[in-house]
Write an enzyme that holds these catalytic residues in place. Structure first.
Site, short mmCIF file in Angstrom:
data_model
loop_
_atom_site.label_atom_id
_atom_site.label_comp_id
_atom_site.label_asym_id
_atom_site.label_seq_id
_atom_site.Cartn_x
_atom_site.Cartn_y
_atom_site.Cartn_z
N ALA A 1 -16.46 -33.50 -20.96
CA ALA A 1 -16.01 -32.54 -21.98
C ALA A 1 -14.81 -31.73 -21.49
O ALA A 1 -13.93 -31.36 -22.28
CB ALA A 1 -17.16 -31.61 -22.35
N LYS B 1 -12.35 -32.78 -19.43
CA LYS B 1 -11.15 -33.63 -19.54
C LYS B 1 -10.67 -33.67 -21.00
O LYS B 1 -9.48 -33.56 -21.30
CB LYS B 1 -11.52 -35.05 -19.10
CG LYS B 1 -10.46 -35.76 -18.30
CD LYS B 1 -10.94 -37.16 -17.93
CE LYS B 1 -10.60 -37.55 -16.53
NZ LYS B 1 -11.00 -38.91 -16.17
N ASP C 1 -6.94 -43.77 -15.35
CA ASP C 1 -7.50 -44.09 -14.04
C ASP C 1 -6.58 -43.46 -13.01
O ASP C 1 -5.36 -43.45 -13.19
CB ASP C 1 -7.61 -45.60 -13.82
CG ASP C 1 -8.55 -45.91 -12.66
OD1 ASP C 1 -9.60 -45.24 -12.55
OD2 ASP C 1 -8.23 -46.79 -11.85
N SER C 2 -7.17 -42.89 -11.97
CA SER C 2 -6.35 -42.19 -11.00
C SER C 2 -6.96 -42.29 -9.62
O SER C 2 -8.12 -42.70 -9.46
CB SER C 2 -6.21 -40.72 -11.40
OG SER C 2 -7.49 -40.12 -11.47
N TYR D 1 -9.65 -34.87 -3.44
CA TYR D 1 -9.00 -34.85 -2.12
C TYR D 1 -8.02 -33.68 -1.95
O TYR D 1 -7.33 -33.60 -0.93
CB TYR D 1 -8.28 -36.18 -1.88
CG TYR D 1 -9.21 -37.38 -1.93
CD1 TYR D 1 -10.03 -37.66 -0.84
CD2 TYR D 1 -9.31 -38.19 -3.05
CE1 TYR D 1 -10.90 -38.74 -0.88
CE2 TYR D 1 -10.18 -39.27 -3.10
CZ TYR D 1 -10.97 -39.54 -2.01
OH TYR D 1 -11.84 -40.59 -2.05
N ASP D 2 -7.94 -32.79 -2.94
CA ASP D 2 -6.92 -31.74 -2.94
C ASP D 2 -6.85 -30.88 -1.67
O ASP D 2 -5.75 -30.54 -1.23
CB ASP D 2 -7.06 -30.84 -4.17
CG ASP D 2 -6.61 -31.54 -5.45
OD1 ASP D 2 -5.97 -32.60 -5.34
OD2 ASP D 2 -6.90 -31.03 -6.55
P1 IMP Z 1 -11.23 -41.40 -12.02
O1 IMP Z 1 -9.79 -41.44 -12.42
O2 IMP Z 1 -12.05 -40.50 -12.89
O3 IMP Z 1 -11.79 -42.77 -11.80
O4 IMP Z 1 -11.34 -40.67 -10.59
C1 IMP Z 1 -10.43 -40.88 -9.61
C2 IMP Z 1 -10.77 -40.22 -8.28
O5 IMP Z 1 -9.50 -40.06 -7.63
C3 IMP Z 1 -11.38 -38.83 -8.33
O6 IMP Z 1 -12.77 -38.87 -8.24
C4 IMP Z 1 -10.78 -38.19 -7.08
O7 IMP Z 1 -11.52 -38.56 -5.95
C5 IMP Z 1 -9.41 -38.84 -6.99
N1 IMP Z 1 -8.40 -38.02 -7.70
C6 IMP Z 1 -7.73 -38.33 -8.84
N2 IMP Z 1 -6.90 -37.35 -9.20
C7 IMP Z 1 -7.06 -36.38 -8.28
C8 IMP Z 1 -6.48 -35.08 -8.13
O8 IMP Z 1 -5.69 -34.59 -8.94
N3 IMP Z 1 -6.89 -34.39 -7.05
C9 IMP Z 1 -7.79 -34.87 -6.15
N4 IMP Z 1 -8.37 -36.05 -6.26
C10 IMP Z 1 -8.01 -36.82 -7.32
#
Ligand code: IMP
Length: 212
Positions: free
Chosen positions: A11, A13, A80-81, A172-173
């Site tokens: 929610a 996001k 995805d990130s 990981y910030d």
């Molecule tokens: P997803 O995109 O929800 O699959 O999650 C990607 C994962 O990448 C997260 O759980 C974090 O571990 C990492 N991640 C993605 N964006 C960030 C960010 O802005 N700060 C810190 N970690 C991040």
């Protein structure tokens, strides 16, 4: 009014995207999976790239919505990130969320990241965050002209250090350094204006402003 479903049950996001799009792309009705009836679909992130996984999520949710009777011109947005660390050959990359295992917490993932840096004998390494947004139509038709999926990528270069600082942000910030401070020490607004996610989102907004 374009209906846009965010392929996420989170929610927080959805609220953030609604806030950003309300300003930058009026005329778009933003919904999350939690706003829709029925059990949420589970989509396996089996691709080896961020773009591949973002697309899998968007297309998986689009197919599910089709079965729920969603109008064909509704669009689905997925992201995805993750963090890629040079000294680790790009790891954790697409495995960022589950680097320390399936149900790993941020603390577990950071411990694993630190253990990997130690194993490679380095105290710091250049790295970068990546975010890819994928936008598809529920009926699989073209988005923005002639693409079946529109992709927007944002990258943010950081220095990953074993020393951690700050308690803002997430993931990981605390280990992601920018000159003299970490991403976990930035205000949310400052992070949004500089981050991989902010950049990808601005790319999407520019395209949306020109019309769907
Ligand atoms: P997803 O995109 O929800 O699959 O999650 C990607 C994962 O990448 C997260 O759980 C974090 O571990 C990492 N991640 C993605 N964006 C960030 C960010 O802005 N700060 C810190 N970690 C991040």
């Amino acid at each position: 009014m374009t209906r846009l479903v965010v392929a996420s049950g989170n929610a927080h996001k959805v609220a953030e995207l609604r806030f950003t799009l309300a300003d930058g792309a009026p005329g778009v009705d933003v919904l999350g999976l939690c706003d829709l009836p029925g059990p949420m679909p589970t989509i396996e992130e089996t691709a080896s790239t961020f773009a591949g996984n973002a697309r899998l999520k968007a297309e998986g949710v689009a197919a599910w919505l089709r079965g729920q009777g969603e109008p064909p011109d509704t669009v689905v947005l997925a992201d995805d990130s993750g963090l890629c660390v040079d000294a680790l050959g790009g790891a954790p990359g697409v495995h960022s969320a589950r680097f320390a295992g399936e149900d790993a917490s941020d603390a577990d993932n950071n411990r694993r990241l630190m253990a990997e840096l130690e194993r490679h004998g380095v105290h710091e390494s250049p790295g970068h965050y990546v975010c890819v947004l994928a936008l598809v139509r529920v009926d699989g038709g073209p988005v923005f002209g002639n693409q079946a999926a529109a992709l927007f990528e944002g990258r943010w270069d950081v220095m990953v250090r074993r020393i951690a600082r700050g308690d803002g942000g997430f993931g990981y910030d605390p280990h992601a350094w920018l000159d003299d401070r970490t991403v976990a020490e930035l205000s949310p607004a400052d992070k949004r204006s500089r981050s991989h996610r902010g950049r990808a989102l601005r790319g999407l907004l520019e395209r949306m402003r020109d019309g769907m």
